[in-house]
Scaffold this motif. Sequence first.
Motif, PDB file in Angstrom:
ATOM      1  N   ILE A 186       9.637 -10.587  -2.536  1.00 49.74           N
ATOM      2  CA  ILE A 186       7.919  -9.626  -3.000  1.00 49.74           C
ATOM      3  C   ILE A 186       8.447  -8.474  -3.565  1.00 49.74           C
ATOM      4  O   ILE A 186       7.235  -8.544  -4.584  1.00 49.74           O
ATOM      5  CB  ILE A 186       8.033  -9.005  -1.594  1.00 49.74           C
ATOM      6  N   LYS A 187       8.848  -7.434  -3.668  1.00 51.18           N
ATOM      7  CA  LYS A 187       9.449  -6.751  -4.502  1.00 51.18           C
ATOM      8  C   LYS A 187       9.195  -7.258  -5.914  1.00 51.18           C
ATOM      9  O   LYS A 187       9.168  -6.676  -7.125  1.00 51.18           O
ATOM     10  CB  LYS A 187      10.473  -6.296  -4.408  1.00 51.18           C
ATOM     11  N   HIS A 192       5.474  -9.353 -11.980  1.00 46.71           N
ATOM     12  CA  HIS A 192       3.919  -9.870 -11.744  1.00 46.71           C
ATOM     13  C   HIS A 192       2.712  -8.753 -11.650  1.00 46.71           C
ATOM     14  O   HIS A 192       2.264  -8.909 -12.592  1.00 46.71           O
ATOM     15  CB  HIS A 192       4.125 -10.753 -11.146  1.00 46.71           C
ATOM     16  N   SER A 193       2.592  -9.007 -10.850  1.00 47.19           N
ATOM     17  CA  SER A 193       1.131  -8.495  -9.926  1.00 47.19           C
ATOM     18  C   SER A 193       0.929  -8.013  -8.350  1.00 47.19           C
ATOM     19  O   SER A 193       1.601  -8.174  -7.982  1.00 47.19           O
ATOM     20  CB  SER A 193      -0.360  -9.198 -10.275  1.00 47.19           C
ATOM     21  N   GLU A 194       0.209  -6.743  -8.434  1.00 52.11           N
ATOM     22  CA  GLU A 194      -0.094  -6.434  -6.704  1.00 52.11           C
ATOM     23  C   GLU A 194      -0.766  -7.069  -6.293  1.00 52.11           C
ATOM     24  O   GLU A 194       0.462  -7.585  -4.657  1.00 52.11           O
ATOM     25  CB  GLU A 194      -0.480  -5.116  -6.863  1.00 52.11           C
ATOM     26  N   MET A 195      -1.397  -8.095  -7.121  1.00 52.54           N
ATOM     27  CA  MET A 195      -2.236  -9.044  -6.021  1.00 52.54           C
ATOM     28  C   MET A 195      -1.636 -10.448  -5.020  1.00 52.54           C
ATOM     29  O   MET A 195      -1.374 -11.299  -4.473  1.00 52.54           O
ATOM     30  CB  MET A 195      -3.160  -9.671  -6.728  1.00 52.54           C
ATOM     31  N   ALA A 197      -0.479 -11.580  -1.824  1.00 53.50           N
ATOM     32  CA  ALA A 197      -0.569 -12.990  -1.202  1.00 53.50           C
ATOM     33  C   ALA A 197       1.117 -13.537  -0.852  1.00 53.50           C
ATOM     34  O   ALA A 197       0.955 -14.467  -0.007  1.00 53.50           O
ATOM     35  CB  ALA A 197      -1.344 -13.696  -2.465  1.00 53.50           C
ATOM     36  N   THR A 198       2.070 -13.024  -1.472  1.00 58.28           N
ATOM     37  CA  THR A 198       3.324 -13.839  -1.285  1.00 58.28           C
ATOM     38  C   THR A 198       3.492 -13.218   0.336  1.00 58.28           C
ATOM     39  O   THR A 198       4.100 -13.894   1.098  1.00 58.28           O
ATOM     40  CB  THR A 198       4.436 -13.484  -2.389  1.00 58.28           C
ATOM     41  N   ARG A 199       2.956 -11.897   0.149  1.00 57.50           N
ATOM     42  CA  ARG A 199       3.691 -11.187   1.109  1.00 57.50           C
ATOM     43  C   ARG A 199       2.880 -11.419   2.882  1.00 57.50           C
ATOM     44  O   ARG A 199       3.145 -11.774   3.837  1.00 57.50           O
ATOM     45  CB  ARG A 199       3.983  -9.004   1.156  1.00 57.50           C
ATOM     46  N   ASP A 200       1.668 -11.932   2.301  1.00 61.27           N
ATOM     47  CA  ASP A 200       0.944 -12.582   3.150  1.00 61.27           C
ATOM     48  C   ASP A 200       1.163 -13.454   3.981  1.00 61.27           C
ATOM     49  O   ASP A 200       1.043 -14.318   5.004  1.00 61.27           O
ATOM     50  CB  ASP A 200      -0.301 -12.352   3.145  1.00 61.27           C
ATOM     51  N   LYS A 201       1.460 -14.317   2.964  1.00 54.85           N
ATOM     52  CA  LYS A 201       2.494 -16.333   3.414  1.00 54.85           C
ATOM     53  C   LYS A 201       3.185 -15.606   4.184  1.00 54.85           C
ATOM     54  O   LYS A 201       3.422 -16.567   5.198  1.00 54.85           O
ATOM     55  CB  LYS A 201       2.245 -16.738   2.175  1.00 54.85           C
ATOM     56  N   ILE A 202       4.216 -14.812   4.158  1.00 52.31           N
ATOM     57  CA  ILE A 202       5.297 -14.658   4.515  1.00 52.31           C
ATOM     58  C   ILE A 202       5.296 -14.539   6.212  1.00 52.31           C
ATOM     59  O   ILE A 202       6.008 -14.504   6.501  1.00 52.31           O
ATOM     60  CB  ILE A 202       5.971 -13.938   4.171  1.00 52.31           C
TER      61      ILE A 202
END
Length: 147
Positions: A106-107, A113-116, A120-125
């Motif tokens: 995530i970091k 890449h980007s905050e967005m 999105a990755t964080r939310d999937k995890i």
Amino acid sequence: MKVLSFLQDTGPDHRGRYLSDIWKFNDQQMETTHDYIQWVFPLDEPSSASADAPVLEPGEIALIHKSSLAAHNLNASVNWFIAFLTRNDQWRTAHDHNHLRITRMIKSQRLLHSEMAANATRDKILKLAESSKAQISETALDYWRNA
């Protein structure tokens, strides 16, 4: 710019592996090999787990941001690693080394890449963790929320 070439799959990591070689790891290799994650998801801070891990400098971060191929491959790596997590349950415990890998992923995505994309990755995890009814610690969940 060794990390940029690695992320573009045109240069090797410290052990001579290309990104496409690492993407071919089976689940056992992904779980037991401990020095690839720092290359697949590089950061601008030293790794406490691998002395050979790259540490990104501002100039290299800027070049990675300008590379559409590096961005594409970073997203492909995120999907590859999330697929590994989806197939396996060993990380769905209170403490597991994959928790640190998730934080790094995530970091790295936020940095390169980007905050967005990172959100999105964080939310999937978090959704994976929530759906598993696992005993993942609040500490780990907080690291992911704040990564």
